[in-house]
Design an enzyme around this catalytic site. Structure first.
Site, PDB file in Angstrom:
ATOM      1  N   ARG A   1      44.518  42.376  53.020  1.00  0.00           N
ATOM      2  CA  ARG A   1      43.724  42.812  51.852  1.00  0.00           C
ATOM      3  C   ARG A   1      42.717  41.708  51.556  1.00  0.00           C
ATOM      4  NH1 ARG A   1      44.016  41.831  46.323  1.00  0.00           N
ATOM      5  NH2 ARG A   1      43.323  43.537  44.983  1.00  0.00           N
TER       6      ARG A   1
ATOM      7  N   LYS B   1      45.809  40.959  40.836  1.00  0.00           N
ATOM      8  CA  LYS B   1      44.786  42.006  40.795  1.00  0.00           C
ATOM      9  C   LYS B   1      44.407  42.230  39.342  1.00  0.00           C
ATOM     10  CE  LYS B   1      44.615  46.900  42.178  1.00  0.00           C
ATOM     11  NZ  LYS B   1      43.202  47.205  42.342  1.00  0.00           N
TER      12      LYS B   1
ATOM     13  N   SER C   1      47.800  54.373  47.374  1.00  0.00           N
ATOM     14  CA  SER C   1      48.228  53.829  46.077  1.00  0.00           C
ATOM     15  C   SER C   1      48.295  54.939  45.054  1.00  0.00           C
ATOM     16  CB  SER C   1      47.211  52.813  45.549  1.00  0.00           C
ATOM     17  OG  SER C   1      46.850  51.900  46.529  1.00  0.00           O
TER      18      SER C   1
END
Ligand code: FQP
Ligand code: MG
Length: 219
Positions: free
Chosen positions: A40, A141, A112
């Site tokens: 990521r 995040k 997700s």
């Protein structure tokens, strides 16, 4: 997909390792027993272009040496280019069925989700697994949806008993149990491994906690 591969899902970008060599952190995590890996690469200072592609290839090689699937977050083109084992997309990363068409039937597709509706839609459009979160609050995040707790895992797992679920968001050795008992096949973490002084030991402990929690839970 094999639910066992979701036991301890490690997510990492070069910006998550506090100045260390990300490939060293990844290998420590693999030695510690992570069962799935997602690249990521985002945020300030994230690799791009050729640097990103060669980093992705290095991650893939390392993962495969440990027999761990290599998944790319968000970037379908990169996933195809480096022949990743799969791609993970969120609700804002494009149409799920379009991504499935792009990657074909055999590459893994993770989606997700934050609620029952998104989970049902992901299952219908052929997601191999879903992430549910944020279970608890996270600092990694910043653009997150509201915290939902393990209860959302329970609701989705009871409606979709065949769909592999991984819980994500603020999870730790101590917090793994509730997520697993709610019906997740595992937990996904970034900082609980990448943010620790000893990523190998952190992974080993997390894996132990997940394993213990899975004992007696039907897989
Ligand atoms: N679940 C998982 C997984 N991986 C993720 N990357 C996310 C959730 C979050 O698109 P998204 O996905 O909401 O945000 P971002 O692209 O910034 O990560 F299930 F794999 F653990
Ligand atoms: Mg995304």
């Amino acid at each position: 997909m094999d639910k066992k591969k979701l036991k301890l899902y490690f997510i990492l970008g070069t910006v998550n390792v506090a100045g260390r060599d990300p490939l060293v952190v990844l290998e420590e995590a693999l030695k510690g027993g992570v069962t799935c890996f997602q690249l990521r690469e985002k945020g300030p200072g994230a690799l791009e272009g050729e640097a990103l592609r060669s980093f992705a290839e290095a991650c893939k090689e390392l993962c495969h040496r440990y027999n761990v699937p290599f998944i790319v977050n968000d970037d379908v083109a990169l996933a195809l280019e480096v022949k990743a084992d799969g791609v993970h997309i969120g609700q804002e990363d494009g149409d799920i069925s379009a991504v499935r068409r792009q990657i074909g039937p055999s590459m893994l597709l993770g989606v997700s989700t934050h609620n029952v509706e998104e989970a049902l839609a992901a299952a219908e459009t052929g997601a191999d697994y879903i992430g549910i979160g944020p279970i608890y609050s996270t600092k990694t995040k910043t653009d997150t949806q509201p915290v939902i707790g393990p209860e959302m895992v329970r609701r989705v797992a009871s409606l979709l008993p065949g769909l592999p679920i991984v819980g994500i968001g603020g999870l730790s050795e101590r917090k793994a149990r509730a997520v697993i008992q709610a019906g997740a096949s595992g937990i996904a973490v970034i900082s609980a491994i990448a943010g620790q002084d000893d990523p190998l030991e952190a992974a080993r402990r997390l894996k132990g906690a997940v394993r213990l929690s899975l004992t007696g839970v039907e897989m």
